[in-house]
Design a protein around this motif. Sequence first.
Motif, PDB file in Angstrom:
ATOM      1  N   UNK A 167       0.850  -1.188   0.000  1.00 59.93           N
ATOM      2  CA  UNK A 167       0.000   0.000   0.000  1.00 59.93           C
ATOM      3  C   UNK A 167       0.889   1.242   0.000  1.00 59.93           C
ATOM      4  N   UNK A 168       0.368   2.326  -0.547  1.00 62.03           N
ATOM      5  CA  UNK A 168       1.065   3.611  -0.499  1.00 62.03           C
ATOM      6  C   UNK A 168       0.193   4.593   0.265  1.00 62.03           C
ATOM      7  N   UNK A 169       0.776   5.234   1.267  1.00 61.13           N
ATOM      8  CA  UNK A 169       0.078   6.220   2.086  1.00 61.13           C
ATOM      9  C   UNK A 169       0.794   7.555   1.958  1.00 61.13           C
ATOM     10  N   UNK A 170       0.070   8.565   1.493  1.00 58.89           N
ATOM     11  CA  UNK A 170       0.616   9.914   1.345  1.00 58.89           C
ATOM     12  C   UNK A 170       0.059  10.777   2.470  1.00 58.89           C
ATOM     13  N   UNK A 171       0.910  11.036   3.471  1.00 57.39           N
ATOM     14  CA  UNK A 171       0.496  11.809   4.638  1.00 57.39           C
ATOM     15  C   UNK A 171       1.245  13.133   4.674  1.00 57.39           C
ATOM     16  N   UNK A 172       0.551  14.183   5.082  1.00 59.54           N
ATOM     17  CA  UNK A 172       1.174  15.505   5.153  1.00 59.54           C
ATOM     18  C   UNK A 172       0.707  16.218   6.414  1.00 59.54           C
ATOM     19  N   UNK A 173       1.584  17.057   6.934  1.00 58.79           N
ATOM     20  CA  UNK A 173       1.266  17.852   8.115  1.00 58.79           C
ATOM     21  C   UNK A 173       1.554  19.313   7.815  1.00 58.79           C
ATOM     22  N   UNK A 174       0.643  20.168   8.250  1.00 60.54           N
ATOM     23  CA  UNK A 174       0.819  21.611   8.087  1.00 60.54           C
ATOM     24  C   UNK A 174       1.701  22.106   9.216  1.00 60.54           C
ATOM     25  N   UNK A 175       2.849  22.696   8.873  1.00 63.65           N
ATOM     26  CA  UNK A 175       3.857  23.030   9.878  1.00 63.65           C
ATOM     27  C   UNK A 175       3.512  24.272  10.700  1.00 63.65           C
ATOM     28  N   UNK A 176       2.381  24.901  10.384  1.00 62.32           N
ATOM     29  CA  UNK A 176       1.970  26.063  11.162  1.00 62.32           C
ATOM     30  C   UNK A 176       0.979  25.698  12.270  1.00 62.32           C
ATOM     31  N   UNK A 177       0.020  24.788  11.965  1.00 63.32           N
ATOM     32  CA  UNK A 177      -0.995  24.454  12.966  1.00 63.32           C
ATOM     33  C   UNK A 177      -1.099  22.973  13.295  1.00 63.32           C
ATOM     34  N   UNK A 178      -0.323  22.120  12.616  1.00 64.37           N
ATOM     35  CA  UNK A 178      -0.311  20.697  12.951  1.00 64.37           C
ATOM     36  C   UNK A 178      -1.407  19.871  12.307  1.00 64.37           C
ATOM     37  N   UNK A 179      -2.187  20.441  11.392  1.00 68.94           N
ATOM     38  CA  UNK A 179      -3.225  19.666  10.707  1.00 68.94           C
ATOM     39  C   UNK A 179      -2.581  18.571   9.867  1.00 68.94           C
ATOM     40  N   UNK A 180      -3.165  17.368   9.911  1.00 67.23           N
ATOM     41  CA  UNK A 180      -2.649  16.229   9.152  1.00 67.23           C
ATOM     42  C   UNK A 180      -3.690  15.802   8.119  1.00 67.23           C
ATOM     43  N   UNK A 181      -3.245  15.589   6.899  1.00 65.51           N
ATOM     44  CA  UNK A 181      -4.134  15.142   5.829  1.00 65.51           C
ATOM     45  C   UNK A 181      -3.618  13.836   5.233  1.00 65.51           C
ATOM     46  N   UNK A 182      -4.573  12.971   4.852  1.00 65.38           N
ATOM     47  CA  UNK A 182      -4.246  11.751   4.127  1.00 65.38           C
ATOM     48  C   UNK A 182      -4.462  11.984   2.632  1.00 65.38           C
ATOM     49  N   UNK A 183      -3.922  11.064   1.814  1.00 63.45           N
ATOM     50  CA  UNK A 183      -4.057  11.154   0.353  1.00 63.45           C
ATOM     51  C   UNK A 183      -3.600  12.530  -0.166  1.00 63.45           C
ATOM     52  N   UNK A 184      -2.506  13.022   0.394  1.00 58.64           N
ATOM     53  CA  UNK A 184      -2.059  14.374   0.054  1.00 58.64           C
ATOM     54  C   UNK A 184      -1.556  14.448  -1.387  1.00 58.64           C
ATOM     55  N   UNK A 185      -1.012  13.354  -1.893  1.00 59.70           N
ATOM     56  CA  UNK A 185      -0.504  13.369  -3.272  1.00 59.70           C
ATOM     57  C   UNK A 185      -1.630  13.677  -4.263  1.00 59.70           C
ATOM     58  N   UNK A 186      -2.804  13.091  -4.049  1.00 54.91           N
ATOM     59  CA  UNK A 186      -3.937  13.369  -4.941  1.00 54.91           C
ATOM     60  C   UNK A 186      -4.315  14.842  -4.878  1.00 54.91           C
ATOM     61  N   UNK A 187      -4.216  15.426  -3.698  1.00 53.97           N
ATOM     62  CA  UNK A 187      -4.505  16.848  -3.555  1.00 53.97           C
ATOM     63  C   UNK A 187      -3.508  17.690  -4.355  1.00 53.97           C
ATOM     64  N   UNK A 188      -2.235  17.277  -4.352  1.00 54.54           N
ATOM     65  CA  UNK A 188      -1.208  18.039  -5.080  1.00 54.54           C
ATOM     66  C   UNK A 188      -1.417  17.978  -6.589  1.00 54.54           C
TER      67      UNK A 188
END
Length: 330
Positions: free
Chosen positions: A192-213
């Motif tokens: 499986x591939x998991x694309x996780x991202x965190x916003x370095x200003x407020x700590x919000x975490x998103x999944x499937x970030x690659x699709x968003x990009x």
Amino acid sequence: MMNKRNVHTFVMRFLEAYDCTILEKSPSYVTAKLSPEADREMTGRPYYWSFVERTGTPAETMTYKFVFDPEQMRLDAKSKAAPTAVKSPPSPGAPASPNQEQAPDGSSDSILGRYFGFVPTTITARVPQDDVTFGSRRLEQMFGIVRERGKFVHLFEEPFPTGATYHAALVYDTWFCINYKVELACDRKRSEIHSLAIQLNNGEIRENFHKHLLTKGLSPKLPANSHILPDTISLTKAVNLLETTLERKISAYDHRWADEANEQHRSEIDRVESYYNGLLLNAEPDKRDEIETQCRNRLREIDWQHKPRIAVSVINCGLFHLTAGRSPRN
């Protein structure tokens, strides 16, 4: 699996990214003069590049023909080939023309031609040709270069629409994204591939970030009249938070597959130990060490094949500055 169109698109983007010069292009192949950077990566000429660096000599890069569709290229070559007229040889007693004897073009009627055969006056360099079909050696090399050079990226979202002006500076949030590969393995394997991202200003975490990009236009250059919000989370802490998120996600899986694999693992160990214990009971003393070694090796193979495990690796990562707010004026 990539089809021919996907391979064609990938190779053309690869050559463009490395600033290679396209000399000839068709649906079935492309001929390109490599840039110095691409030549270093692809041709395996370390001694040549070492010589260039030592002497300061201008580099002469190689030209390659990359073939997307070998069969179609052969058909195209046959269709373009034109029949050539065959010239009858002169009669044995016919005198040679003075012009022919002094012909400077190296033809068979020249003096050199009569003594040494055909003498070419021009030398055509052979252009190396490589298939870049899926699974080919050259395409795998390109994949490897992209994986190695693309382990970390730093990109900015481009303003949209192009050419719009803004009342105030563009404000950018910073997202740190890691693409993980998760392998659940026993005698079978699931990846499986998991694309996780965190916003370095407020700590919000998103999944499937690659699709968003994929919905964003990205550039390595910071646009003019822009401002990046300061980070409040360090990269070390961001990595720990993303790993914790992924660990929680995997822990919530249905792990009955691992229980079944453990049962199979135990069964295989019992079977092998029973077999080798029987051999040891009847073995000669000088054969016992060899049998025990064989047993240990077989047990290690069973562990590797049947013991359930979860392996997590990082494919690549990057910092992405995405617009947090803007006021466009057309």
